[in-house]
Design a protein around this motif. Structure first.
Motif, PDB file in Angstrom:
ATOM      1  N   ILE A  73       0.855  -1.194   0.000  1.00 19.22           N
ATOM      2  CA  ILE A  73       0.000   0.000   0.000  1.00 19.22           C
ATOM      3  C   ILE A  73       0.889   1.242   0.000  1.00 19.22           C
ATOM      4  CG2 ILE A  73      -1.543   1.400   1.429  1.00 19.22           C
ATOM      5  CD1 ILE A  73      -2.955  -1.227   2.222  1.00 19.22           C
ATOM      6  N   PHE A  74       1.854   1.283   0.908  1.00 19.23           N
ATOM      7  CA  PHE A  74       2.748   2.448   0.976  1.00 19.23           C
ATOM      8  C   PHE A  74       3.566   2.586  -0.308  1.00 19.23           C
ATOM      9  CE2 PHE A  74       2.092   1.853   5.571  1.00 19.23           C
ATOM     10  CZ  PHE A  74       1.713   3.150   5.881  1.00 19.23           C
ATOM     11  N   PHE A  75       4.065   1.471  -0.818  1.00 19.47           N
ATOM     12  CA  PHE A  75       4.881   1.523  -2.027  1.00 19.47           C
ATOM     13  C   PHE A  75       4.103   2.151  -3.179  1.00 19.47           C
ATOM     14  CE2 PHE A  75       6.371  -0.446  -6.015  1.00 19.47           C
ATOM     15  CZ  PHE A  75       7.688  -0.019  -6.007  1.00 19.47           C
ATOM     16  N   TYR A  76       2.898   1.691  -3.404  1.00 20.98           N
ATOM     17  CA  TYR A  76       2.126   2.191  -4.549  1.00 20.98           C
ATOM     18  C   TYR A  76       1.561   3.594  -4.319  1.00 20.98           C
ATOM     19  CZ  TYR A  76       2.850  -2.206  -6.851  1.00 20.98           C
ATOM     20  OH  TYR A  76       3.460  -3.281  -7.463  1.00 20.98           O
ATOM     21  N   VAL A  77       1.311   3.962  -3.061  1.00 24.71           N
ATOM     22  CA  VAL A  77       0.883   5.341  -2.780  1.00 24.71           C
ATOM     23  C   VAL A  77       2.038   6.313  -3.034  1.00 24.71           C
ATOM     24  CG1 VAL A  77       0.260   6.927  -0.902  1.00 24.71           C
ATOM     25  CG2 VAL A  77      -0.996   4.791  -1.190  1.00 24.71           C
ATOM     26  N   PHE A  78       3.247   5.940  -2.622  1.00 28.13           N
ATOM     27  CA  PHE A  78       4.405   6.824  -2.776  1.00 28.13           C
ATOM     28  C   PHE A  78       4.990   6.816  -4.181  1.00 28.13           C
ATOM     29  CE2 PHE A  78       5.349   6.077   1.959  1.00 28.13           C
ATOM     30  CZ  PHE A  78       4.639   7.193   2.313  1.00 28.13           C
ATOM     31  N   ARG A  79       4.772   5.761  -4.916  1.00 25.01           N
ATOM     32  CA  ARG A  79       5.408   5.589  -6.220  1.00 25.01           C
ATOM     33  C   ARG A  79       5.059   6.748  -7.152  1.00 25.01           C
ATOM     34  NH1 ARG A  79       8.126   1.885  -8.708  1.00 25.01           N
ATOM     35  NH2 ARG A  79       7.807   1.460 -10.905  1.00 25.01           N
ATOM     36  N   GLY A  80       6.088   7.434  -7.661  1.00 23.20           N
ATOM     37  CA  GLY A  80       5.902   8.529  -8.608  1.00 23.20           C
ATOM     38  C   GLY A  80       5.560   9.868  -7.963  1.00 23.20           C
ATOM     39  N   ARG A  81       5.104   9.857  -6.733  1.00 24.42           N
ATOM     40  CA  ARG A  81       4.695  11.089  -6.064  1.00 24.42           C
ATOM     41  C   ARG A  81       5.753  11.626  -5.103  1.00 24.42           C
ATOM     42  NH1 ARG A  81       0.455   7.562  -6.100  1.00 24.42           N
ATOM     43  NH2 ARG A  81      -1.464   8.283  -7.060  1.00 24.42           N
ATOM     44  N   LEU A  82       6.496  10.732  -4.500  1.00 24.51           N
ATOM     45  CA  LEU A  82       7.393  11.110  -3.420  1.00 24.51           C
ATOM     46  C   LEU A  82       8.456  12.132  -3.824  1.00 24.51           C
ATOM     47  CD1 LEU A  82       7.546  10.551  -0.450  1.00 24.51           C
ATOM     48  CD2 LEU A  82       9.108   8.690  -0.926  1.00 24.51           C
ATOM     49  N   PRO A  83       9.130  12.003  -4.963  1.00 20.74           N
ATOM     50  CA  PRO A  83      10.147  13.012  -5.307  1.00 20.74           C
ATOM     51  C   PRO A  83       9.559  14.431  -5.379  1.00 20.74           C
ATOM     52  CG  PRO A  83      10.436  11.089  -6.674  1.00 20.74           C
ATOM     53  CD  PRO A  83       9.154  10.882  -5.907  1.00 20.74           C
ATOM     54  N   ARG A  84       8.349  14.566  -5.905  1.00 21.38           N
ATOM     55  CA  ARG A  84       7.719  15.895  -5.964  1.00 21.38           C
ATOM     56  C   ARG A  84       7.395  16.411  -4.566  1.00 21.38           C
ATOM     57  NH1 ARG A  84       4.401  13.351  -9.866  1.00 21.38           N
ATOM     58  NH2 ARG A  84       2.693  13.476  -8.385  1.00 21.38           N
ATOM     59  N   TRP A  85       6.889  15.540  -3.711  1.00 22.69           N
ATOM     60  CA  TRP A  85       6.559  15.949  -2.346  1.00 22.69           C
ATOM     61  C   TRP A  85       7.819  16.348  -1.585  1.00 22.69           C
ATOM     62  CZ3 TRP A  85       3.145  11.135  -0.961  1.00 22.69           C
ATOM     63  CH2 TRP A  85       1.934  11.214  -1.649  1.00 22.69           C
ATOM     64  N   MET A  86       8.869  15.554  -1.723  1.00 24.90           N
ATOM     65  CA  MET A  86      10.097  15.809  -0.974  1.00 24.90           C
ATOM     66  C   MET A  86      10.841  17.033  -1.493  1.00 24.90           C
ATOM     67  SD  MET A  86      10.092  13.685   1.443  1.00 24.90           S
ATOM     68  CE  MET A  86      11.739  13.653   2.074  1.00 24.90           C
TER      69      MET A  86
END
Length: 189
Positions: free
Chosen positions: A58-71
């Motif tokens: 769940i965490f992997f797919y929620v973060f996938r592709g989004r995390l670099p923009r958020w960070m």
């Protein structure tokens, strides 16, 4: 279906949900119930494995592709995560396998895998494998070996299972702390 059968069926659903949310404590309790003969070991392994894998994924797919923009919005936080990201880049497959055995770092390692774009199929398969090994290993240690060995000392059944469970939780915490300290040292260098 009798009321007892119905409540046992709900127990397996409870194991699955608990493994999605948290993991070890509920699963160790289920293994102790296996040691008492109250739950089916195969059903506990299946419920625990699926729940553990679903929780990580769940965490992997929620973060996938989004995390670099958020960070990117938080450069100081991005800088603090570099040791973990570098370690996951160097050892991505091993880190995915390590997730189930690193309480306290699970979400961080999963997020790092999503950030560096570990292939989804690779992550899912290795994570499921790790979850199955985790579930079988804990059940064997807590549900069978611990109580069998400790029965010689008057700690058979649920008492032996509980003692082994507490020891395993402690070992997981030490392993997670060791990995976290290693990443901090790598970040300082």
């Amino acid at each position: 279906m009798h009321l007892a059968d119905f409540s046992i069926a709900w127990a397996y659903w409870g194991i699955l949900v608990a493994a999605i949310v948290e993991g070890e404590i509920a699963y160790i309790a289920a293994a102790a119930l296996v040691a008492q003969g109250k739950l089916n070991p195969f059903a506990v392994i299946v419920a625990g494995s699926l729940g553990a894998a679903i929780g990580d994924q769940i965490f992997f797919y929620v973060f996938r592709g989004r995390l670099p923009r958020w960070m990117a919005r938080f450069p100081s936080l991005e800088q603090k995560t570099m040791p973990l990201l570098n370690r996951v880049r160097r050892h991505s497959s091993l880190m995915v396998l390590f997730i189930r055995f690193a309480p306290g770092l699970r979400i961080a390692i999963t997020a790092a895998c999503a950030w560096i774009d570990v292939p989804a199929l690779t992550f899912s398969l290795l994570n499921l494998l790790s979850a199955v090994v985790w579930a079988i290993g804990l059940l064997v240690l807590v549900g069978w070996l611990g109580p069998t060995y400790l029965a010689r000392y008057g700690l058979g059944g649920w008492k032996g299972a509980a003692l082994v469970g507490v020891i395993i939780l402690g070992l997981f915490k030490v392993l997670g702390a060791w990995e976290e300290r290693a990443m901090k040292r790598a970040g300082a260098n």
